[in-house]
Write an enzyme that holds these catalytic residues in place. Structure first.
Site, PDB file in Angstrom:
ATOM      1  N   GLU A 157       4.416   1.772   1.098  1.00 36.66           N
ATOM      2  CA  GLU A 157       4.968   3.123   1.236  1.00 36.66           C
ATOM      3  C   GLU A 157       4.078   4.106   0.475  1.00 36.66           C
ATOM      4  OE1 GLU A 157       9.525   2.892   2.091  1.00 36.66           O
ATOM      5  OE2 GLU A 157       9.178   3.080  -0.047  1.00 36.66           O
TER       6      GLU A 157
ATOM      7  N   LYS B 204      19.028   5.467  -0.065  1.00 34.77           N
ATOM      8  CA  LYS B 204      18.792   6.176  -1.334  1.00 34.77           C
ATOM      9  C   LYS B 204      20.138   6.686  -1.903  1.00 34.77           C
ATOM     10  CE  LYS B 204      14.121   7.035   0.172  1.00 34.77           C
ATOM     11  NZ  LYS B 204      12.915   7.858   0.111  1.00 34.77           N
TER      12      LYS B 204
ATOM     13  N   GLY C 291       9.401  11.218   2.701  1.00 34.51           N
ATOM     14  CA  GLY C 291      10.214  12.428   2.790  1.00 34.51           C
ATOM     15  C   GLY C 291       9.431  13.696   3.093  1.00 34.51           C
TER      16      GLY C 291
ATOM     17  N   GLU D  26      10.255   5.749  -6.129  1.00 34.43           N
ATOM     18  CA  GLU D  26      11.179   6.657  -6.814  1.00 34.43           C
ATOM     19  C   GLU D  26      11.686   6.023  -8.110  1.00 34.43           C
ATOM     20  OE1 GLU D  26      13.630   7.351  -3.374  1.00 34.43           O
ATOM     21  OE2 GLU D  26      11.960   8.457  -2.478  1.00 34.43           O
TER      22      GLU D  26
ATOM     23  N   SER E 278       8.310   8.524   6.087  1.00 39.47           N
ATOM     24  CA  SER E 278       8.490   9.431   7.229  1.00 39.47           C
ATOM     25  C   SER E 278       8.496   8.736   8.581  1.00 39.47           C
ATOM     26  CB  SER E 278       7.438  10.552   7.195  1.00 39.47           C
ATOM     27  OG  SER E 278       7.631  11.371   6.059  1.00 39.47           O
TER      28      SER E 278
HETATM   29  P1  13P Z   1      11.532   8.550   4.240  1.00 37.85           P
HETATM   30  O1  13P Z   1      11.677   7.692   5.478  1.00 37.85           O
HETATM   31  O2  13P Z   1      12.646   9.476   4.016  1.00 37.85           O
HETATM   32  O3  13P Z   1      10.170   9.172   4.183  1.00 37.85           O
HETATM   33  O4  13P Z   1      11.599   7.517   2.981  1.00 37.85           O
HETATM   34  C1  13P Z   1      10.842   6.374   3.003  1.00 37.85           C
HETATM   35  C2  13P Z   1      11.271   5.510   1.891  1.00 37.85           C
HETATM   36  O5  13P Z   1      11.065   5.837   0.733  1.00 37.85           O
HETATM   37  C3  13P Z   1      11.988   4.280   2.222  1.00 37.85           C
HETATM   38  O6  13P Z   1      12.140   3.453   1.104  1.00 37.85           O
END
Ligand code: 13P
Length: 252
Positions: free
Chosen positions: A168, A12, A174, A100, A212
């Protein structure tokens, strides 16, 4: 035949030149020294760090990916990066349609599909992301939402050899919360069945779970039927934890 397991790290909007170099070099050293049967591994840093990461992973089995691409090959699109440039930079993968980007940039399924088509045309494997929000899950619409996202985002020319899909759930990203193994299994089945419409190779499609995933829960999530790997956010920024996830990947 099931897909080869695949663990991808989505960094990210994190990292600097020095931290990216250190993290990628640490993982590359672990990969070079490992005697395990490793899954496919990809690191997806922010675009300005691609060159640093590609240097750090050279000579290791780790591959490079990006987090987004534009649908066009080149032109007047200030701030965007084309799939062709990403390929030129050494990328093998590009994430498209991450929740996102769908939320921050209003990306629709048709935009995501156009980006995935550009990735294929540039010789990249798109990692196409889908997943329901908490409100959609609470309304009993998770399967319908994900079915529509897969159908709307998948290029016509997609095959199990040239695309990856990541499930996802938005509410798991997150947050430290994850779906139950039964829910993950059910949603991966929805993704696979939707992909299978008009296609004969659905058993070979790699479907990653994301949201997560950590060293502590990776073995449980990666053992779920229909899960071929993980798309990891926060935990991919920590070499020790990310390596634990890699070690938990199915050995096949
Ligand atoms: P997290 O592993 O931080 O929850 O994020 C997952 C994600 O969006 C991977 O693209």
């Amino acid at each position: 035949m099931a897909a080869m397991p695949f663990i991808a790290g989505n960094w990210k909007m994190n990292g600097t030149l020095s931290s990216a170099k250190a993290l990628a070099a640490d993982l590359a050293a672990r990969a070079r020294a490992s005697t395990l049967k490793l899954p496919r591994i990809a690191l997806c840093p922010p675009a300005p760090l691609l060159a640093e990461v590609t240097t750090a992973i050279a000579g290791s089995p780790i591959t490079l990916g990006a987090q987004d691409c534009h649908a066009k090959e080149k032109g007047a699109h200030t701030g965007d990066v084309s799939a062709w440039l990403l390929a030129n930079m050494g990328c093998k993968f590009v994430i498209v349609g991450h929740s996102e980007r769908r939320a921050d940039h209003g990306e629709t399924d048709s935009v995501v599909k156009a980006k995935a088509e550009a990735a294929l045309a540039a010789g990249l494997t798109p990692i196409i992301c889908v997943g329901e929000t908490e409100a959609e899950r609470n309304a009993g619409k998770a399967a319908d939402v994900v079915r529509a996202q897969v159908a709307g985002s998948l290029p016509g020319q997609a095959t199990a050899a040239n695309v990856v899909i990541a499930y996802e759930p938005v509410w798991a990203i997150g947050t430290g919360r994850t779906p139950t193994p039964d829910d993950v299994k059910a949603m991966h089945a929805v993704v696979r069945q939707t992909y299978a419409q008009g296609r004969a190779d659905s058993a070979d499609l790699a479907i990653l779970y994301g949201g997560s995933v950590k060293g502590s829960n990776a073995a449980t999530l990666l053992a779920v039927q229909g899960v071929d790997g993980a798309l990891v956010g926060g935990a991919s920024l920590d070499a020790v934890d990310f390596w634990k996830i890699i070690e938990a990947a199915p050995k096949r």
